[in-house]
Design a protein around this motif. Sequence first.
Motif, PDB file in Angstrom:
ATOM      1  N   ARG A  51     -21.800  28.142   3.367  1.00 23.14           N
ATOM      2  CA  ARG A  51     -21.722  27.777   1.957  1.00 23.14           C
ATOM      3  C   ARG A  51     -23.036  27.206   1.450  1.00 23.14           C
ATOM      4  O   ARG A  51     -23.195  26.974   0.262  1.00 23.14           O
ATOM      5  N   TYR A  52     -23.972  26.969   2.371  1.00 21.13           N
ATOM      6  CA  TYR A  52     -25.277  26.392   2.008  1.00 21.13           C
ATOM      7  C   TYR A  52     -26.387  27.313   2.520  1.00 21.13           C
ATOM      8  O   TYR A  52     -26.941  27.108   3.599  1.00 21.13           O
ATOM      9  N   PRO A  53     -26.711  28.349   1.766  1.00 20.38           N
ATOM     10  CA  PRO A  53     -27.659  29.364   2.258  1.00 20.38           C
ATOM     11  C   PRO A  53     -29.107  28.907   2.315  1.00 20.38           C
ATOM     12  O   PRO A  53     -29.918  29.518   2.998  1.00 20.38           O
ATOM     13  N   ILE A  54     -29.452  27.823   1.611  1.00 20.45           N
ATOM     14  CA  ILE A  54     -30.841  27.358   1.575  1.00 20.45           C
ATOM     15  C   ILE A  54     -31.020  26.266   2.622  1.00 20.45           C
ATOM     16  O   ILE A  54     -30.585  25.132   2.434  1.00 20.45           O
ATOM     17  N   ARG A  55     -31.680  26.625   3.727  1.00 19.82           N
ATOM     18  CA  ARG A  55     -31.836  25.707   4.840  1.00 19.82           C
ATOM     19  C   ARG A  55     -33.309  25.416   5.086  1.00 19.82           C
ATOM     20  O   ARG A  55     -34.160  26.291   4.927  1.00 19.82           O
ATOM     21  N   GLY A  56     -33.595  24.164   5.461  1.00 16.60           N
ATOM     22  CA  GLY A  56     -34.977  23.768   5.695  1.00 16.60           C
ATOM     23  C   GLY A  56     -35.099  22.852   6.896  1.00 16.60           C
ATOM     24  O   GLY A  56     -34.094  22.399   7.453  1.00 16.60           O
ATOM     25  N   VAL A  57     -36.329  22.569   7.293  1.00 15.03           N
ATOM     26  CA  VAL A  57     -36.578  21.725   8.459  1.00 15.03           C
ATOM     27  C   VAL A  57     -37.621  20.670   8.133  1.00 15.03           C
ATOM     28  O   VAL A  57     -38.403  20.800   7.189  1.00 15.03           O
ATOM     29  N   SER A  58     -37.617  19.607   8.926  1.00 11.79           N
ATOM     30  CA  SER A  58     -38.623  18.548   8.843  1.00 11.79           C
ATOM     31  C   SER A  58     -39.483  18.616  10.097  1.00 11.79           C
ATOM     32  O   SER A  58     -38.963  18.826  11.204  1.00 11.79           O
ATOM     33  N   ILE A  59     -40.794  18.421   9.932  1.00 15.41           N
ATOM     34  CA  ILE A  59     -41.736  18.598  11.041  1.00 15.41           C
ATOM     35  C   ILE A  59     -42.692  17.416  11.115  1.00 15.41           C
ATOM     36  O   ILE A  59     -43.167  16.926  10.083  1.00 15.41           O
ATOM     37  N   MET A 237     -32.668  19.791  10.838  1.00 17.00           N
ATOM     38  CA  MET A 237     -32.371  20.796   9.816  1.00 17.00           C
ATOM     39  C   MET A 237     -31.535  20.191   8.692  1.00 17.00           C
ATOM     40  O   MET A 237     -30.610  19.422   8.941  1.00 17.00           O
ATOM     41  N   SER A 238     -31.894  20.541   7.469  1.00 17.17           N
ATOM     42  CA  SER A 238     -31.157  20.096   6.283  1.00 17.17           C
ATOM     43  C   SER A 238     -30.878  21.303   5.401  1.00 17.17           C
ATOM     44  O   SER A 238     -31.428  22.390   5.603  1.00 17.17           O
ATOM     45  N   VAL A 239     -30.008  21.112   4.419  1.00 18.87           N
ATOM     46  CA  VAL A 239     -29.686  22.178   3.479  1.00 18.87           C
ATOM     47  C   VAL A 239     -29.839  21.678   2.051  1.00 18.87           C
ATOM     48  O   VAL A 239     -29.728  20.474   1.787  1.00 18.87           O
ATOM     49  N   PHE A 240     -30.114  22.594   1.163  1.00 14.79           N
ATOM     50  CA  PHE A 240     -30.095  22.296  -0.262  1.00 14.79           C
ATOM     51  C   PHE A 240     -28.644  22.311  -0.719  1.00 14.79           C
ATOM     52  O   PHE A 240     -27.884  23.211  -0.364  1.00 14.79           O
ATOM     53  N   ASN A 241     -28.266  21.315  -1.502  1.00 15.08           N
ATOM     54  CA  ASN A 241     -26.868  21.181  -1.921  1.00 15.08           C
ATOM     55  C   ASN A 241     -26.581  22.081  -3.125  1.00 15.08           C
ATOM     56  O   ASN A 241     -26.352  21.619  -4.239  1.00 15.08           O
ATOM     57  N   GLY A 242     -26.599  23.382  -2.872  1.00 12.35           N
ATOM     58  CA  GLY A 242     -26.353  24.350  -3.932  1.00 12.35           C
ATOM     59  C   GLY A 242     -26.543  25.764  -3.407  1.00 12.35           C
ATOM     60  O   GLY A 242     -26.835  25.974  -2.222  1.00 12.35           O
ATOM     61  N   ASP A 243     -26.393  26.748  -4.287  1.00  8.15           N
ATOM     62  CA  ASP A 243     -26.537  28.138  -3.866  1.00  8.15           C
ATOM     63  C   ASP A 243     -27.941  28.659  -4.188  1.00  8.15           C
ATOM     64  O   ASP A 243     -28.817  27.913  -4.646  1.00  8.15           O
ATOM     65  N   ALA A 244     -28.152  29.954  -3.966  1.00  3.55           N
ATOM     66  CA  ALA A 244     -29.476  30.552  -4.140  1.00  3.55           C
ATOM     67  C   ALA A 244     -29.938  30.495  -5.596  1.00  3.55           C
ATOM     68  O   ALA A 244     -31.126  30.265  -5.862  1.00  3.55           O
ATOM     69  N   ARG A 245     -29.026  30.698  -6.545  1.00  2.13           N
ATOM     70  CA  ARG A 245     -29.410  30.632  -7.961  1.00  2.13           C
ATOM     71  C   ARG A 245     -29.834  29.230  -8.350  1.00  2.13           C
ATOM     72  O   ARG A 245     -30.822  29.049  -9.067  1.00  2.13           O
ATOM     73  N   GLN A 246     -29.086  28.245  -7.897  1.00  2.00           N
ATOM     74  CA  GLN A 246     -29.438  26.852  -8.192  1.00  2.00           C
ATOM     75  C   GLN A 246     -30.770  26.482  -7.537  1.00  2.00           C
ATOM     76  O   GLN A 246     -31.554  25.714  -8.105  1.00  2.00           O
ATOM     77  N   TRP A 247     -31.041  27.028  -6.372  1.00  2.00           N
ATOM     78  CA  TRP A 247     -32.302  26.775  -5.703  1.00  2.00           C
ATOM     79  C   TRP A 247     -33.474  27.349  -6.519  1.00  2.00           C
ATOM     80  O   TRP A 247     -34.505  26.697  -6.660  1.00  2.00           O
ATOM     81  N   ALA A 248     -33.285  28.559  -7.025  1.00  2.00           N
ATOM     82  CA  ALA A 248     -34.347  29.172  -7.846  1.00  2.00           C
ATOM     83  C   ALA A 248     -34.626  28.333  -9.094  1.00  2.00           C
ATOM     84  O   ALA A 248     -35.789  28.138  -9.468  1.00  2.00           O
ATOM     85  N   ARG A 249     -33.565  27.826  -9.704  1.00  2.00           N
ATOM     86  CA  ARG A 249     -33.753  26.970 -10.888  1.00  2.00           C
ATOM     87  C   ARG A 249     -34.424  25.654 -10.485  1.00  2.00           C
ATOM     88  O   ARG A 249     -35.253  25.126 -11.226  1.00  2.00           O
ATOM     89  N   TYR A 250     -34.045  25.147  -9.321  1.00  2.00           N
ATOM     90  CA  TYR A 250     -34.622  23.878  -8.848  1.00  2.00           C
ATOM     91  C   TYR A 250     -36.126  24.033  -8.632  1.00  2.00           C
ATOM     92  O   TYR A 250     -36.903  23.165  -9.001  1.00  2.00           O
ATOM     93  N   LEU A 251     -36.536  25.132  -8.021  1.00  2.00           N
ATOM     94  CA  LEU A 251     -37.962  25.372  -7.755  1.00  2.00           C
ATOM     95  C   LEU A 251     -38.731  25.558  -9.060  1.00  2.00           C
ATOM     96  O   LEU A 251     -39.908  25.194  -9.151  1.00  2.00           O
ATOM     97  N   GLY A 252     -38.045  26.083 -10.070  1.00  2.00           N
ATOM     98  CA  GLY A 252     -38.728  26.337 -11.340  1.00  2.00           C
ATOM     99  C   GLY A 252     -38.753  25.141 -12.270  1.00  2.00           C
ATOM    100  O   GLY A 252     -39.450  25.169 -13.295  1.00  2.00           O
ATOM    101  N   SER A 253     -38.007  24.103 -11.929  1.00  2.00           N
ATOM    102  CA  SER A 253     -37.918  22.949 -12.844  1.00  2.00           C
ATOM    103  C   SER A 253     -39.084  22.000 -12.651  1.00  2.00           C
ATOM    104  O   SER A 253     -39.768  22.022 -11.639  1.00  2.00           O
TER     105      SER A 253
END
Length: 253
Positions: A51-59, A237-253
């Motif tokens: 349900r959380y397709p946007i996944r990221g990592v901390s390094i 590993m962490s996830v963005f709390n939203g879907d791919a469309r919300q992620w695109a809007r988040y990156l553009g904001s």
Amino acid sequence: MRRRDVQPIYAETYRRRVRTRKVIFGVFLLIVLLITAFSVWRWHAKQELKRYPIRGVSINQDNGYIDFESLKNNGVKFVYLKATQGATYTDDSFLSNFQRSQGSQLPVGVYHYFSFSSSPKAQFKNFVRQVKTNTGSLPICISIQYYGGYNDGSVHWKSTRENVRTLMSDIRHYYQRPVVISTSQEIIQRLKIEATNAHQFWTTDGQLGKPNGDATFIQVTQKQDFRLDRQVVFLPMSVFNGDARQWARYLGS
């Protein structure tokens, strides 16, 4: 004289064998149940993670050399790099990690590990001195976690609130960027900070599939395995709390 009922020695041996078999069968059954329960738990966790397709990592520098292109090929959508900690500590791998990350075209953010014992001004100067303009494209993160002898009872919360707010304000005004606080829900309540576009939250103890209304990011695990360059690397590993469309809007904001 009353006759004693003496059992043959093979009868006792037989009873021992029966008891041993029962114990072995019980242990075997317990192992099967544990494996089944673990498999069900992993399956459920994977279903929730979908349900959380946007996944990221901390390094940070402890992770060694990281191939960012391989991370991207493993489905990683964003990366956060440790830059500084407290008033003097700097991550030795920050600059090289940041430079190499740019070739992958992954959205990158940087984070500072907050110190309860250092002034916000000193921490801000340390951060700017190390990061300069290499902040990436994501909100700047301040990670606030208990360490050493610091816990809920030993932290002076009044001064900590003031220090966190000062550091957030200095970073936000200097870089003209939002700030995201990475911490537990308990510490968020202690800090008495509300989520806004300028002040976001990254919960380290949120549960996937549960209401995480104010959280922009949710940490899933401290050690997620990734196969990079024929070796397995474990990263938070962490996830963005939203879907791919919300992620695109988040990156553009």
